[in-house]
Design an enzyme around this catalytic site. Structure first.
Site, PDB file in Angstrom:
ATOM      1  N   SER A   1      -4.209  19.754 123.602  1.00  0.00           N
ATOM      2  CA  SER A   1      -4.903  21.018 123.330  1.00  0.00           C
ATOM      3  C   SER A   1      -5.943  20.843 122.226  1.00  0.00           C
ATOM      4  CB  SER A   1      -3.899  22.076 122.861  1.00  0.00           C
ATOM      5  OG  SER A   1      -2.775  22.107 123.719  1.00  0.00           O
TER       6      SER A   1
ATOM      7  N   ARG B   1       3.388  24.119 126.270  1.00  0.00           N
ATOM      8  CA  ARG B   1       2.012  23.803 126.657  1.00  0.00           C
ATOM      9  C   ARG B   1       1.667  24.761 127.779  1.00  0.00           C
ATOM     10  NH1 ARG B   1      -0.889  20.439 123.070  1.00  0.00           N
ATOM     11  NH2 ARG B   1       0.783  19.329 122.018  1.00  0.00           N
TER      12      ARG B   1
ATOM     13  N   ASP C   1      -9.180  16.230 109.852  1.00  0.00           N
ATOM     14  CA  ASP C   1      -7.771  16.240 109.435  1.00  0.00           C
ATOM     15  C   ASP C   1      -6.943  15.398 110.399  1.00  0.00           C
ATOM     16  OD1 ASP C   1      -8.082  18.214 111.503  1.00  0.00           O
ATOM     17  OD2 ASP C   1      -6.168  19.116 110.935  1.00  0.00           O
TER      18      ASP C   1
ATOM     19  N   HIS D   1     -12.767  16.828 114.274  1.00  0.00           N
ATOM     20  CA  HIS D   1     -11.951  17.204 113.110  1.00  0.00           C
ATOM     21  C   HIS D   1     -11.676  16.011 112.206  1.00  0.00           C
ATOM     22  CE1 HIS D   1      -7.979  15.819 114.867  1.00  0.00           C
ATOM     23  NE2 HIS D   1      -8.567  16.118 116.003  1.00  0.00           N
TER      24      HIS D   1
ATOM     25  N   GLU E   1      -7.630  21.264 112.690  1.00  0.00           N
ATOM     26  CA  GLU E   1      -7.342  21.176 114.129  1.00  0.00           C
ATOM     27  C   GLU E   1      -5.874  20.856 114.360  1.00  0.00           C
ATOM     28  OE1 GLU E   1      -7.017  19.824 118.234  1.00  0.00           O
ATOM     29  OE2 GLU E   1      -6.487  18.732 116.435  1.00  0.00           O
TER      30      GLU E   1
HETATM   31  N1  BES Z   1      -6.955  15.046 120.115  1.00  0.00           N
HETATM   32  C1  BES Z   1      -5.938  16.001 120.311  1.00  0.00           C
HETATM   33  C2  BES Z   1      -6.071  16.774 121.601  1.00  0.00           C
HETATM   34  C3  BES Z   1      -5.803  15.981 122.846  1.00  0.00           C
HETATM   35  C4  BES Z   1      -4.662  15.221 122.965  1.00  0.00           C
HETATM   36  C5  BES Z   1      -6.667  16.062 123.888  1.00  0.00           C
HETATM   37  C6  BES Z   1      -4.406  14.523 124.121  1.00  0.00           C
HETATM   38  C7  BES Z   1      -6.428  15.380 125.050  1.00  0.00           C
HETATM   39  C8  BES Z   1      -5.289  14.599 125.158  1.00  0.00           C
HETATM   40  C9  BES Z   1      -5.918  16.993 119.172  1.00  0.00           C
HETATM   41  O1  BES Z   1      -6.223  16.444 117.927  1.00  0.00           O
HETATM   42  C10 BES Z   1      -4.524  17.538 119.058  1.00  0.00           C
HETATM   43  O2  BES Z   1      -3.614  16.808 118.854  1.00  0.00           O
HETATM   44  N2  BES Z   1      -4.371  18.845 119.194  1.00  0.00           N
HETATM   45  C11 BES Z   1      -3.129  19.502 118.978  1.00  0.00           C
HETATM   46  C12 BES Z   1      -3.454  20.963 118.899  1.00  0.00           C
HETATM   47  C13 BES Z   1      -2.348  21.831 118.411  1.00  0.00           C
HETATM   48  C14 BES Z   1      -1.931  21.478 117.025  1.00  0.00           C
HETATM   49  C15 BES Z   1      -2.766  23.268 118.511  1.00  0.00           C
HETATM   50  C16 BES Z   1      -2.155  19.210 120.102  1.00  0.00           C
HETATM   51  O3  BES Z   1      -2.555  19.094 121.266  1.00  0.00           O
HETATM   52  O4  BES Z   1      -0.968  19.106 119.812  1.00  0.00           O
HETATM   53 ZN    ZN Z   2      -4.273  15.382 117.361  1.00  0.00          ZN
END
Ligand code: BES
Ligand code: ZN
Length: 457
Positions: free
Chosen positions: A400, A329, A88, A86, A154
């Site tokens: 996530s 979560r 963003d 992503h 994302e």
């Molecule tokens: N890169 C993260 C996901 C992540 C964080 C994977 C820590 C493994 C460990 C991703 O960009 C992210 O922050 N995702 C959000 C998704 C949400 C907005 C639905 C998150 O996890 O808060």
């Molecule tokens: Zn993130």
């Protein structure tokens, strides 16, 4: 491979300079005033794909921010990778806690500081450069087919992406999805991630009265929404850290004894972890270790609270409204919609009639977990060993990435998550950073990954 790796080594500094340009674009998807910047980051990503030698590069519209697509499909009979990432980024507040401004990328002690450096522009750029090295060094050819699919929503829950994947199955068809959007287990300990938590996010608004009131004239006669909100939130978890929403744990897949045993063998230092976080004492659901709490157990968190007077000095006032952002979560096999229904029912039950309640469902995402004894994961293990000089460990993560479960369900394709961030990367926080050694080794490992996956056909 030697030529490709030489090329990557020679261009090491140029990559950092280019990455700085990418990181300077404030593509914050959560803030409407940054929409032009989000668009600019999409264009920049597309230009970078073109510059690397990818073909059919274009922005594809969604009801939200565009998806950036580009491919190289000239290796018939060879596997096809779908690379997802992503462009963003998260908001940057509190701005005053950044050592250098979030969109003025700065290198200090071998790390590049900027919003998006680790999450996820730096890791996306790593793959773009790995492809570039092949195409520039190997007479314009890659050992396999690759499709880049870089989205711009994302960080706001990828709300339009499930439909997008469903309606573009043909274009996205692949043998394996590759993602670099997570931290590695620890500094010097590369890892492959085989599980992510899901998410269900909400805003709670309580209204007590038509407007703020003198707390002397009216205090005692009406409910104070700030107080009620605190009481309501206090009923979400018990003292042992267990979520009290009825039915919340019904679909939680228990941790297997094998997994527990594996995780105990990981070099995790709880004291160092606590100290680095600056926490006086760790806290979580009783009966589980820290890694188990973060990787395999669901949580209920308050992400923000707003009510009443918070300026300097004192003001005797009864706030009219109180607001909280809360999220959970989730772990396999909890479903965000079902959890949202359970939460809404419980919230309505525990909120007294003295206030008006409004619940807004925000974004969500399904949890994801995969068996990791497949040939792609083994190929990734070998590639990481080439890039980092060390075989990876296997971990789950607490964060996530909503679309990962969709890839599995809709495309029937396994995902390999190979991240090069670090636990102290400060993602979503001030001073986000990416270690440039890991960035560089990550480019080399990505190049080996393509080579290794190509060899599977
Ligand atoms: N890169 C993260 C996901 C992540 C964080 C994977 C820590 C493994 C460990 C991703 O960009 C992210 O922050 N995702 C959000 C998704 C949400 C907005 C639905 C998150 O996890 O808060
Ligand atoms: Zn993130």
């Amino acid at each position: 491979m030697n030529q490709v790796v030489d090329f990557i080594n020679v261009h090491r500094d140029r990559y950092v300079e280019e990455l700085k340009q990418y990181l300077a674009i404030p593509s914050i998807s959560a803030l409407p005033q940054h929409a032009p910047d989000v668009r600019r980051a999409a264009d920049w990503t597309a230009d970078a794909l073109r510059g690397a030698g990818l073909q059919n590069v274009r922005l594809i519209d969604t009801p939200g921010n565009p998806v950036v697509y580009g491919d190289w499909l000239n290796a018939p009979g060879k596997p096809t990778i779908l690379f997802y990432g992503h462009y963003d980024v998260q908001p940057v507040d509190p701005l005053n806690l950044w050592t250098t401004p979030p969109f003025e990328p700065t290198v200090r002690d071998g790390e590049i500081f900027a919003r998006g450096s680790a999450d996820d522009k730096g890791q996306v750029f790593m793959h773009i450069k790995a492809v570039e090295a092949f195409l520039k060094q190997q007479n314009g050819s890659l050992p396999l087919n690759i499709k880049f699919f870089i989205e711009g929503e994302e960080e706001v829950g990828s709300v339009h992406l499930d439909d997008f994947v469903r309606s573009h199955k043909q274009e996205l068809a692949a043998d394996v999805v590759v993602i670099s959007d997570s931290p590695m287990f620890d500094r010097g300990i590369p890892s492959i991630c085989y599980g992510l938590r899901g998410l269900a996010y909400f805003q709670i608004d309580l209204r007590g009265t038509r407007s703020d009131l003198h707390s002397g004239s009216f205090g005692g006669a009406v409910a104070n929404p700030a107080f009620v909100l605190s009481q309501v939130i206090a009923q979400m978890k018990d003292r042992a850290g267990r979520v009290k929403i009825p039915g919340f744990y019904d679909d939680v897949r228990p941790l297997s004894e094998d997994e527990r045993a594996e995780w105990k063998r990981l070099p995790f230092n709880e004291t160092r972890y606590r100290k680095e976080l600056g926490a006086p004492k760790l806290f979580g659901e009783s009966g589980y270790s820290t890694l188990e709490r973060v990787w395999a157990r669901p949580t209920f968190e308050v992400n923000g609270l707003l009510s009443g007077f918070t300026g300097d000095g004192a003001k005797t006032v009864l706030p009219a409204v109180a607001m909280a952002k809360v999220s959970m979560r989730l772990v396999p096999d909890q479903l965000p919609d079902k959890i949202a229904d359970l939460f809404e029912a419980y919230l309505k039950k525990v909120t007294p009639k003295t206030v008006e309640l409004k619940l807004t469902r925000m974004h969500g995402g399904k949890p994801w977990m995969t068996a990791f004894d497949n040939k792609y994961v083994r190929a990734a293990g070998r590639a990481i060993e080439q890039g980092f000089g060390k075989a990876p460990v296997f971990n789950r993560e607490g964060g996530s990435i909503p679309v990962v479960s969709t890839f599995q369900e809709e495309l029937g394709v396994p995902s390999v998550l190979f991240g090069v961030g670090l636990p102290d990367e400060n993602a979503h926080a001030p001073d986000e950073k990416l270690d440039l050694g890991n960035f560089h080794n990550g480019i080399i490992a990505s190049a080996y990954l393509y080579q290794e996956i190509a060899g599977l056909a």
